[in-house]
Write a protein that holds these residues in place. Structure first.
Motif, PDB file in Angstrom:
ATOM      1  N   ALA A 122      -2.797  -6.030  10.089  1.00 48.18           N
ATOM      2  CA  ALA A 122      -2.140  -4.837   9.547  1.00 48.18           C
ATOM      3  C   ALA A 122      -3.030  -4.175   8.502  1.00 48.18           C
ATOM      4  CB  ALA A 122      -0.792  -5.196   8.932  1.00 48.18           C
ATOM      5  N   THR A 141       1.338   2.529   7.804  1.00 44.39           N
ATOM      6  CA  THR A 141       0.890   1.176   8.130  1.00 44.39           C
ATOM      7  C   THR A 141       0.559   1.091   9.614  1.00 44.39           C
ATOM      8  OG1 THR A 141       2.223   0.192   6.359  1.00 44.39           O
ATOM      9  CG2 THR A 141       1.538  -1.269   8.157  1.00 44.39           C
ATOM     10  N   ARG A 154       5.269   5.171   9.805  1.00 39.69           N
ATOM     11  CA  ARG A 154       5.098   6.248   8.821  1.00 39.69           C
ATOM     12  C   ARG A 154       6.435   6.662   8.195  1.00 39.69           C
ATOM     13  NH1 ARG A 154       4.462  11.603  12.611  1.00 39.69           N
ATOM     14  NH2 ARG A 154       5.606  10.814  14.397  1.00 39.69           N
ATOM     15  N   ASN A 161      -2.181   4.046   1.435  1.00 40.07           N
ATOM     16  CA  ASN A 161      -1.311   4.591   0.385  1.00 40.07           C
ATOM     17  C   ASN A 161      -1.782   5.988  -0.004  1.00 40.07           C
ATOM     18  OD1 ASN A 161       0.373   2.449   0.234  1.00 40.07           O
ATOM     19  ND2 ASN A 161      -0.440   1.612  -1.659  1.00 40.07           N
ATOM     20  N   GLN A 191       3.189   6.048   2.407  1.00 39.41           N
ATOM     21  CA  GLN A 191       2.584   4.904   3.091  1.00 39.41           C
ATOM     22  C   GLN A 191       2.507   5.148   4.601  1.00 39.41           C
ATOM     23  OE1 GLN A 191       4.389   0.805   3.044  1.00 39.41           O
ATOM     24  NE2 GLN A 191       3.477   0.770   1.013  1.00 39.41           N
ATOM     25  N   GLN A 225      -4.251   0.076   0.544  1.00 42.16           N
ATOM     26  CA  GLN A 225      -3.564  -0.907  -0.273  1.00 42.16           C
ATOM     27  C   GLN A 225      -3.870  -2.327   0.173  1.00 42.16           C
ATOM     28  OE1 GLN A 225       0.625  -1.396   0.347  1.00 42.16           O
ATOM     29  NE2 GLN A 225       1.017  -1.984  -1.767  1.00 42.16           N
ATOM     30  N   THR A 262      -2.551  -1.002   5.601  1.00 39.48           N
ATOM     31  CA  THR A 262      -1.625  -0.070   4.952  1.00 39.48           C
ATOM     32  C   THR A 262      -2.418   0.948   4.148  1.00 39.48           C
ATOM     33  OG1 THR A 262       0.133  -1.724   4.806  1.00 39.48           O
ATOM     34  CG2 THR A 262       0.290   0.161   3.330  1.00 39.48           C
ATOM     35  N   ASP A 320       0.040  -1.531  12.613  1.00 42.59           N
ATOM     36  CA  ASP A 320       0.427  -2.900  12.966  1.00 42.59           C
ATOM     37  C   ASP A 320      -0.425  -3.372  14.144  1.00 42.59           C
ATOM     38  OD1 ASP A 320       1.615  -5.239  13.723  1.00 42.59           O
ATOM     39  OD2 ASP A 320       3.598  -4.390  14.102  1.00 42.59           O
TER      40      ASP A 320
END
Length: 348
Positions: A187, A228, A221, A191, A226, A181, A189, A230
């Protein structure tokens, strides 16, 4: 002369006679001389016989010890019949771990000497055999996942019959299809059509072939559909990055992303209006303003608190330093914005 028998050796004990020990030329059983590499005559009051890999049947065994200039010594060793191990009542199997349940027998657990997989003559490493929980033995295959199919394990414990069990590792499930995404240096992400089971079973995310996962604190999570990553404080370098997502019971997912080179920020001038107010002026770039992630003063690793950074006005960022008060002299401010090069502003 007395004897002690365990799984790996037989110890003959006696009132020490160093000369006799030094003259021992052979130890025999059933008329066959045992190889000298298997016995040790260097310990006072002891002769140790290494029986590793040799299975002594229950019952009486005679050993003849010959020493030059001495009468032969015959020692009878009685090997007790092995005890019955606990019955395995349940098992939980995955590619990265097997948990065996049984009515607890702490003596059996404490005397486990090895677990042998698929006929291997060398045990699974002791660090992978967990036996400290009552009624459980767990085999940990993290980093060395079992292939799908049938596997046989033999559990050996000193004084007990072997336990042989066969387990079947299921073929891994198909993971969800991943789309990316959003990507930035800080970061990423991923999807997908949500699969809560897959999300809950993620064991690690491995970056660019690294054998160690990204730290779990950086893997988010908890949002449906999704995952992500970090990278705050450890920004991704521009270029291509490959991530492998591992989840217990699922096929690995490999995702390749491209992190764009950071954009050029606006040219900034700074002004200290008074000891509690600093203003940065520039030709407005609303995108850059909206993506400011922090302002760092005089090399500090922590940003000025977001509540003190006003970036709402076009062409201007204002710092409210009420209660802090700038000391006279030069001050350096580093401004970070997601997707942009850092800006260093020096104000006198």
């Amino acid at each position: 002369m007395s004897s002690i028998v365990n799984s790996d050796n037989i110890i003959f004990s006696f009132t020490d006679d160093a000369n006799w020990r030094s003259k021992i030329e052979g130890i025999y059983t059933k008329g066959t001389k045992i190889h000298p590499s298997r016995y040790n005559t260097t310990l006072a009051g002891r002769v140790m016989l290494d029986t590793t890999g040799v299975i002594l049947t229950p019952g009486a065994h005679q050993f003849l010890i010959k020493a030059v200039g001495y009468e032969d010594v015959t020692v009878t060793v009685t090997v007790a019949a092995p005890l019955t191990p606990p019955t395995i009542t349940g098992q939980s199997v995955s590619a990265t771990g097997i948990k065996l349940d049984f009515i607890d027998n702490p003596d059996w657990r404490s005397k486990i000497t090895g677990v042998y997989q698929n006929g291997n003559s060398v045990s699974i490493h002791a660090s992978r055999i967990k036996r400290n929980v009552a009624g459980e033995v767990t085999l940990d295959f993290t980093g060395a996942a079992l292939s799908p199919g049938t596997h046989q394990f033999v559990i050996k414990a000193n004084g007990y019959e072997d336990v042989t069990l066969t387990v079947t590792v299921a073929a891994p499930l198909a993971p969800p299809t991943i789309t990316v995404q959003s990507i930035s240096a800080f970061a990423v992400t991923f999807n997908f059509t949500d699969n809560a089971d897959w999300r809950s079973k993620i064991t690690g995310v491995y970056q660019n072939g690294n054998s160690v996962s990204i730290h779990s604190s950086r893997i988010k999570r908890n949002v449906a559909g999704q995952v992500t990553l970090d990278f705050t404080g450890a920004a991704l370098a521009p270029g291509t990055h490959r991530f492998v997502i591992k989840a217990d019971g699922y096929e690995d997912v490999t995702v390749t992303i491209n992190v764009a080179a950071p954009l050029a920020p606006p040219t900034i001038t700074g002004q200290i209006l008074n000891p509690t107010t600093v203003i940065f002026n520039f030709s407005d770039n609303a995108d850059w303003r909206s993506k400011i992630t922090g302002v760092y003063q005089n090399g500090n690793s922590a940003s000025i608190h977001p509540s003190r950074i006003n970036k709402n006005a076009a062409g201007q960022v204002t710092l409210d330093l009420t209660g802090i008060t700038l000391a006279p002299g030069t001050h350096k401010f580093l401004i970070k914005a997601d997707g942009y090069q850092d800006v260093m502003v020096e104000i006198n």
